[in-house]
Design a protein around this motif. Structure first.
Motif, PDB file in Angstrom:
ATOM      1  N   VAL A 266      10.297 -41.785   1.643  1.00 37.35           N
ATOM      2  CA  VAL A 266       9.604 -42.613   2.638  1.00 37.35           C
ATOM      3  C   VAL A 266      10.582 -42.949   3.749  1.00 37.35           C
ATOM      4  CG1 VAL A 266       8.491 -44.838   3.022  1.00 37.35           C
ATOM      5  CG2 VAL A 266       8.024 -43.561   0.932  1.00 37.35           C
ATOM      6  N   GLN A 267      10.176 -42.694   4.982  1.00 36.60           N
ATOM      7  CA  GLN A 267      11.036 -42.964   6.135  1.00 36.60           C
ATOM      8  C   GLN A 267      10.918 -44.441   6.518  1.00 36.60           C
ATOM      9  OE1 GLN A 267      13.090 -40.585   7.361  1.00 36.60           O
ATOM     10  NE2 GLN A 267      12.271 -39.258   5.763  1.00 36.60           N
ATOM     11  N   PRO A 268      12.042 -45.186   6.456  1.00 32.04           N
ATOM     12  CA  PRO A 268      11.940 -46.622   6.699  1.00 32.04           C
ATOM     13  C   PRO A 268      11.513 -47.004   8.114  1.00 32.04           C
ATOM     14  CG  PRO A 268      14.203 -45.978   6.166  1.00 32.04           C
ATOM     15  CD  PRO A 268      13.363 -44.750   6.093  1.00 32.04           C
ATOM     16  N   ASN A 269      11.748 -46.085   9.066  1.00 32.21           N
ATOM     17  CA  ASN A 269      11.429 -46.461  10.441  1.00 32.21           C
ATOM     18  C   ASN A 269      10.020 -46.040  10.850  1.00 32.21           C
ATOM     19  OD1 ASN A 269      11.973 -47.683  12.859  1.00 32.21           O
ATOM     20  ND2 ASN A 269      12.827 -45.836  13.793  1.00 32.21           N
TER      21      ASN A 269
ATOM     22  N   GLY B  31       4.296 -52.092   4.742  1.00 30.08           N
ATOM     23  CA  GLY B  31       4.334 -52.396   3.306  1.00 30.08           C
ATOM     24  C   GLY B  31       3.971 -51.228   2.408  1.00 30.08           C
ATOM     25  N   GLY B  32       3.838 -50.026   2.994  1.00 30.21           N
ATOM     26  CA  GLY B  32       3.642 -48.821   2.185  1.00 30.21           C
ATOM     27  C   GLY B  32       2.292 -48.761   1.476  1.00 30.21           C
ATOM     28  N   THR B  33       2.269 -47.989   0.404  1.00 32.57           N
ATOM     29  CA  THR B  33       1.009 -47.715  -0.312  1.00 32.57           C
ATOM     30  C   THR B  33       0.289 -48.986  -0.796  1.00 32.57           C
ATOM     31  OG1 THR B  33       1.833 -45.545  -0.938  1.00 32.57           O
ATOM     32  CG2 THR B  33       0.013 -46.415  -2.253  1.00 32.57           C
TER      33      THR B  33
ATOM     34  N   GLY C  56       2.475 -42.638   9.486  1.00 33.03           N
ATOM     35  CA  GLY C  56       3.809 -42.052   9.336  1.00 33.03           C
ATOM     36  C   GLY C  56       4.284 -41.921   7.906  1.00 33.03           C
ATOM     37  N   GLY C  57       3.393 -42.166   6.944  1.00 35.31           N
ATOM     38  CA  GLY C  57       3.747 -42.013   5.530  1.00 35.31           C
ATOM     39  C   GLY C  57       3.459 -40.600   5.039  1.00 35.31           C
TER      40      GLY C  57
END
Ligand code: HEM
Length: 138
Positions: free
Chosen positions: A12-15, A22-24, A71-72
């Motif tokens: 997962v790209q942090p930027n 907060g992702g999935t 972007g995920g």
């Protein structure tokens, strides 16, 4: 020393907005709340009626779309090569009123997801509202 097992999972790209939102867990919370509202609040009855009785496919598909869009991981886009959201909605008669229902339920779902970055949360709600309203035809 043994070589690491190959993995197809990209880190997962942090930027990315996906990570910063907060992702999935957050994408899933937004989508679950969105369809719960659609099912339960009579204000969205017209929007609900356009969808199939069983929303479980939609719950999966919208998480996948929003994940890649933000972007995920791009699994949804890999599974649906070349699919454009605007064209995919062309067969539906989307009035400004029903687009407003979609946008309103999505704004509420995003607000309820407890996203720490208030600015990004607002930006996401704004862009999705514009997208929904752009699908409407008078
Ligand atoms: C403007 C108001 C909108 C209406 C009335 C609407 C309506 C619909 C309907 C009726 C379906 C088919 C569902 C089914 O067969 O049960 C659908 C599919 C879908 N919609 Fe929307 N939609 C709207 C906006 C949006 C927006 C803005 C997005 C993306 C941000 C979106 C994402 C999707 C996705 C991912 C699918 C599933 C496509 C697939 O996997 O083939 N929709 N929509």
């Amino acid at each position: 020393m043994s070589a690491a097992a190959p993995t197809t999972e990209a880190p997962v790209q942090p930027n990315t907005p996906f990570y910063r939102l907060g992702g999935t867990p957050v994408m899933t919370a937004i989508v679950e709340r969105f369809y719960d509202l659609m099912e339960q609040d009579p204000a969205y009855a017209e929007l609900r009626a356009m969808h199939a009785p069983d929303l479980s496919m939609m719950r999966k598909s919208l998480v996948g779309f929003l994940t890649g869009w933000a972007g995920g991981p791009r699994d949804w886009f890999d599974a649906n090569p070349g699919k454009c959201m605007m064209s995919a909605h062309k067969p539906f008669v989307i009035t400004p009123a029903v687009a407003g229902q979609w946008a309103d339920a999505m704004q509420r779902a995003i607000a309820d997801a407890g996203i720490a970055d208030a600015e990004l949360s607002k930006a996401m709600a704004g862009v999705l509202t514009d997208m929904a309203k752009g699908m409407a035809r008078a």
